[in-house]
Design a protein around this motif. Structure first.
Motif, PDB file in Angstrom:
ATOM      1  N   LEU A 159      -2.081  -1.534  -7.864  1.00  0.00           N
ATOM      2  CA  LEU A 159      -3.413  -1.215  -7.066  1.00  0.00           C
ATOM      3  C   LEU A 159      -4.370  -2.475  -7.209  1.00  0.00           C
ATOM      4  O   LEU A 159      -5.287  -2.663  -6.547  1.00  0.00           O
ATOM      5  N   THR A 160      -4.444  -2.919  -8.486  1.00  0.00           N
ATOM      6  CA  THR A 160      -5.268  -4.205  -8.654  1.00  0.00           C
ATOM      7  C   THR A 160      -5.093  -5.322  -7.441  1.00  0.00           C
ATOM      8  O   THR A 160      -6.085  -5.634  -6.742  1.00  0.00           O
ATOM      9  N   ARG A 161      -3.813  -5.691  -7.284  1.00  0.00           N
ATOM     10  CA  ARG A 161      -3.425  -6.474  -6.333  1.00  0.00           C
ATOM     11  C   ARG A 161      -3.861  -6.136  -4.979  1.00  0.00           C
ATOM     12  O   ARG A 161      -4.484  -6.844  -4.010  1.00  0.00           O
ATOM     13  N   LEU A 162      -3.610  -4.641  -4.703  1.00  0.00           N
ATOM     14  CA  LEU A 162      -3.962  -4.164  -3.333  1.00  0.00           C
ATOM     15  C   LEU A 162      -5.562  -4.422  -3.220  1.00  0.00           C
ATOM     16  O   LEU A 162      -5.620  -4.809  -2.148  1.00  0.00           O
ATOM     17  N   LEU A 163      -6.339  -3.945  -4.072  1.00  0.00           N
ATOM     18  CA  LEU A 163      -7.542  -3.903  -4.129  1.00  0.00           C
ATOM     19  C   LEU A 163      -8.177  -5.584  -3.870  1.00  0.00           C
ATOM     20  O   LEU A 163      -9.214  -5.916  -2.910  1.00  0.00           O
ATOM     21  N   GLU A 164      -7.380  -6.348  -4.290  1.00  0.00           N
ATOM     22  CA  GLU A 164      -7.790  -7.855  -4.321  1.00  0.00           C
ATOM     23  C   GLU A 164      -7.512  -8.204  -2.815  1.00  0.00           C
ATOM     24  O   GLU A 164      -8.208  -9.138  -2.071  1.00  0.00           O
ATOM     25  N   LEU A 165      -6.222  -7.816  -2.158  1.00  0.00           N
ATOM     26  CA  LEU A 165      -5.934  -8.366  -0.687  1.00  0.00           C
ATOM     27  C   LEU A 165      -6.606  -7.574   0.427  1.00  0.00           C
ATOM     28  O   LEU A 165      -7.009  -8.300   1.252  1.00  0.00           O
ATOM     29  N   ASP A 166      -6.634  -6.216   0.096  1.00  0.00           N
ATOM     30  CA  ASP A 166      -7.543  -5.527   1.173  1.00  0.00           C
ATOM     31  C   ASP A 166      -7.968  -4.342   0.961  1.00  0.00           C
ATOM     32  O   ASP A 166      -7.185  -3.229   1.437  1.00  0.00           O
ATOM     33  N   PRO A 167      -9.143  -4.166   0.366  1.00  0.00           N
ATOM     34  CA  PRO A 167      -9.658  -2.874  -0.352  1.00  0.00           C
ATOM     35  C   PRO A 167     -10.032  -1.902   1.024  1.00  0.00           C
ATOM     36  O   PRO A 167     -10.176  -0.665   0.772  1.00  0.00           O
ATOM     37  N   GLU A 168     -10.052  -2.500   2.500  1.00  0.00           N
ATOM     38  CA  GLU A 168     -10.424  -1.670   3.456  1.00  0.00           C
ATOM     39  C   GLU A 168      -9.108  -1.173   4.112  1.00  0.00           C
ATOM     40  O   GLU A 168      -9.357  -0.599   5.321  1.00  0.00           O
ATOM     41  N   GLU A 221      -6.403   0.794   5.882  1.00  0.00           N
ATOM     42  CA  GLU A 221      -6.310   2.240   6.238  1.00  0.00           C
ATOM     43  C   GLU A 221      -7.621   3.093   5.993  1.00  0.00           C
ATOM     44  O   GLU A 221      -7.624   4.099   5.336  1.00  0.00           O
ATOM     45  N   ALA A 222      -8.761   2.308   6.310  1.00  0.00           N
ATOM     46  CA  ALA A 222     -10.006   2.965   6.169  1.00  0.00           C
ATOM     47  C   ALA A 222     -10.291   3.209   4.512  1.00  0.00           C
ATOM     48  O   ALA A 222     -10.867   4.291   4.426  1.00  0.00           O
ATOM     49  N   GLY A 223      -9.920   2.327   3.699  1.00  0.00           N
ATOM     50  CA  GLY A 223     -10.275   2.416   2.138  1.00  0.00           C
ATOM     51  C   GLY A 223      -9.009   3.317   1.470  1.00  0.00           C
ATOM     52  O   GLY A 223      -9.330   3.668   0.556  1.00  0.00           O
ATOM     53  N   LEU A 224      -7.925   3.248   1.987  1.00  0.00           N
ATOM     54  CA  LEU A 224      -7.009   3.781   1.102  1.00  0.00           C
ATOM     55  C   LEU A 224      -6.669   3.228  -0.356  1.00  0.00           C
ATOM     56  O   LEU A 224      -6.507   3.991  -1.208  1.00  0.00           O
ATOM     57  N   PRO A 225      -6.788   1.810  -0.315  1.00  0.00           N
ATOM     58  CA  PRO A 225      -6.505   1.476  -1.686  1.00  0.00           C
ATOM     59  C   PRO A 225      -7.769   1.951  -2.795  1.00  0.00           C
ATOM     60  O   PRO A 225      -7.312   2.205  -3.986  1.00  0.00           O
ATOM     61  N   ALA A 262       0.734  -1.235   0.177  1.00  0.00           N
ATOM     62  CA  ALA A 262       0.157   0.066   0.011  1.00  0.00           C
ATOM     63  C   ALA A 262       0.852   1.295  -0.012  1.00  0.00           C
ATOM     64  O   ALA A 262       0.577   2.151  -0.784  1.00  0.00           O
ATOM     65  N   TRP A 263       1.913   1.324   0.736  1.00  0.00           N
ATOM     66  CA  TRP A 263       2.585   2.548   0.967  1.00  0.00           C
ATOM     67  C   TRP A 263       3.642   2.643  -0.306  1.00  0.00           C
ATOM     68  O   TRP A 263       3.979   3.923  -0.742  1.00  0.00           O
ATOM     69  N   PHE A 308     -13.632   6.834  -4.984  1.00  0.00           N
ATOM     70  CA  PHE A 308     -13.496   7.781  -3.899  1.00  0.00           C
ATOM     71  C   PHE A 308     -14.766   7.640  -3.081  1.00  0.00           C
ATOM     72  O   PHE A 308     -14.707   7.523  -1.679  1.00  0.00           O
ATOM     73  N   GLN A 309     -15.894   7.445  -3.586  1.00  0.00           N
ATOM     74  CA  GLN A 309     -17.049   7.219  -2.831  1.00  0.00           C
ATOM     75  C   GLN A 309     -17.057   6.003  -1.995  1.00  0.00           C
ATOM     76  O   GLN A 309     -17.529   5.951  -0.812  1.00  0.00           O
ATOM     77  N   LYS A 310     -16.291   4.919  -2.610  1.00  0.00           N
ATOM     78  CA  LYS A 310     -16.270   3.645  -1.679  1.00  0.00           C
ATOM     79  C   LYS A 310     -15.484   4.077  -0.580  1.00  0.00           C
ATOM     80  O   LYS A 310     -15.761   3.408   0.670  1.00  0.00           O
ATOM     81  N   ALA A 311     -14.545   4.685  -0.767  1.00  0.00           N
ATOM     82  CA  ALA A 311     -13.536   5.146   0.412  1.00  0.00           C
ATOM     83  C   ALA A 311     -14.226   5.938   1.465  1.00  0.00           C
ATOM     84  O   ALA A 311     -14.065   5.627   2.632  1.00  0.00           O
ATOM     85  N   PHE A 312     -15.096   6.881   0.962  1.00  0.00           N
ATOM     86  CA  PHE A 312     -15.628   7.569   1.902  1.00  0.00           C
ATOM     87  C   PHE A 312     -16.800   6.900   2.754  1.00  0.00           C
ATOM     88  O   PHE A 312     -16.768   7.302   3.847  1.00  0.00           O
ATOM     89  N   THR A 313     -17.361   5.838   1.918  1.00  0.00           N
ATOM     90  CA  THR A 313     -18.284   4.975   2.804  1.00  0.00           C
ATOM     91  C   THR A 313     -17.534   4.199   3.951  1.00  0.00           C
ATOM     92  O   THR A 313     -18.074   4.061   5.051  1.00  0.00           O
TER      93      THR A 313
END
Length: 197
Positions: free
Chosen positions: A107-116, A118-122, A77-78, A148-153
């Motif tokens: 980004l694709t792999r990060l979203l696969e592993l843990d989309p949540e 840091e509260a939606g950082l991916p 992520a970082w 962005f909306q998913k992260a805000f949720t």
């Protein structure tokens, strides 16, 4: 070679460059983002398939990413955050444009592993990448808005940095002044963020 410390270093480089360096020197911030990216990638090299394929073709790089597990998410992520910010500061560079497919793969792999993470950082990182370029140059602002909306949720609209990135990358790209002002001035409760389910 301590992957936990490398991941922390990647995070600290991102925060330092964003908060303290970038306002005064984009050039120096780029240096810190590059260092943060490299430390994050080094944190992932304990996975041999990633280490072997890191500098290979895009297909090999993607194969290396598949070897990463959820425990590798902080480094991934970082590294991704630093790399994305570095690219956003160097869009006039052919080298930066050429690196975008690797960032997309991360980004694709990060979203696969843990989309949540840091509260939606991916989702924020994906939204930034999709929205940073005009549509005529391959940008996808509609997709950026969705992420962005998913992260805000996920974050309940309470992460102020996500709101800054939303204003900077999405609202500014679509030339929506009201969107920009709302993102930076209204409270999370008032915004409702046009939330999608």
């Amino acid at each position: 070679k301590n992957r936990e410390l490398l991941a922390v270093s990647s995070f600290l480089h991102f925060g330092y460059a964003l908060g303290l360096v970038e306002p005064d020197s984009l050039e120096l911030a780029s240096v810190y983002y590059a260092m943060g990216r490299d430390h994050g990638l080094q944190a992932l090299e304990h996975r041999r398939p990633f280490a072997v394929n890191r500098d290979g073709t895009l297909e090999e790089f993607e194969r290396g990413l598949k070897s990463l597990h959820k425990s590798d998410v902080p480094g991934l992520a970082w590294a991704t955050a630093n790399w994305g910010r570095w690219i956003s500061l160097n869009l006039e560079s052919a080298a930066a444009i050429a690196q975008q497919p690797r960032l997309e793969a991360m980004l694709t792999r990060l979203l696969e592993l843990d989309p949540e993470f840091e509260a939606g950082l991916p989702h924020v990182l994906r939204g930034m990448l999709d929205a940073m370029r005009p549509e005529m140059l391959g940008g996808r602002p509609d997709s950026g808005e969705v992420h962005f909306q998913k992260a805000f949720t996920i974050s309940k609209g309470e992460n102020l940095l996500y709101r800054v990135f939303y204003a900077e990358f999405y609202c500014r790209q679509i030339l929506d002044e009201a969107c920009f002002d709302t993102a930076l001035s209204d409270s999370p409760r008032d915004l409702a963020w046009r939330s999608a389910p």
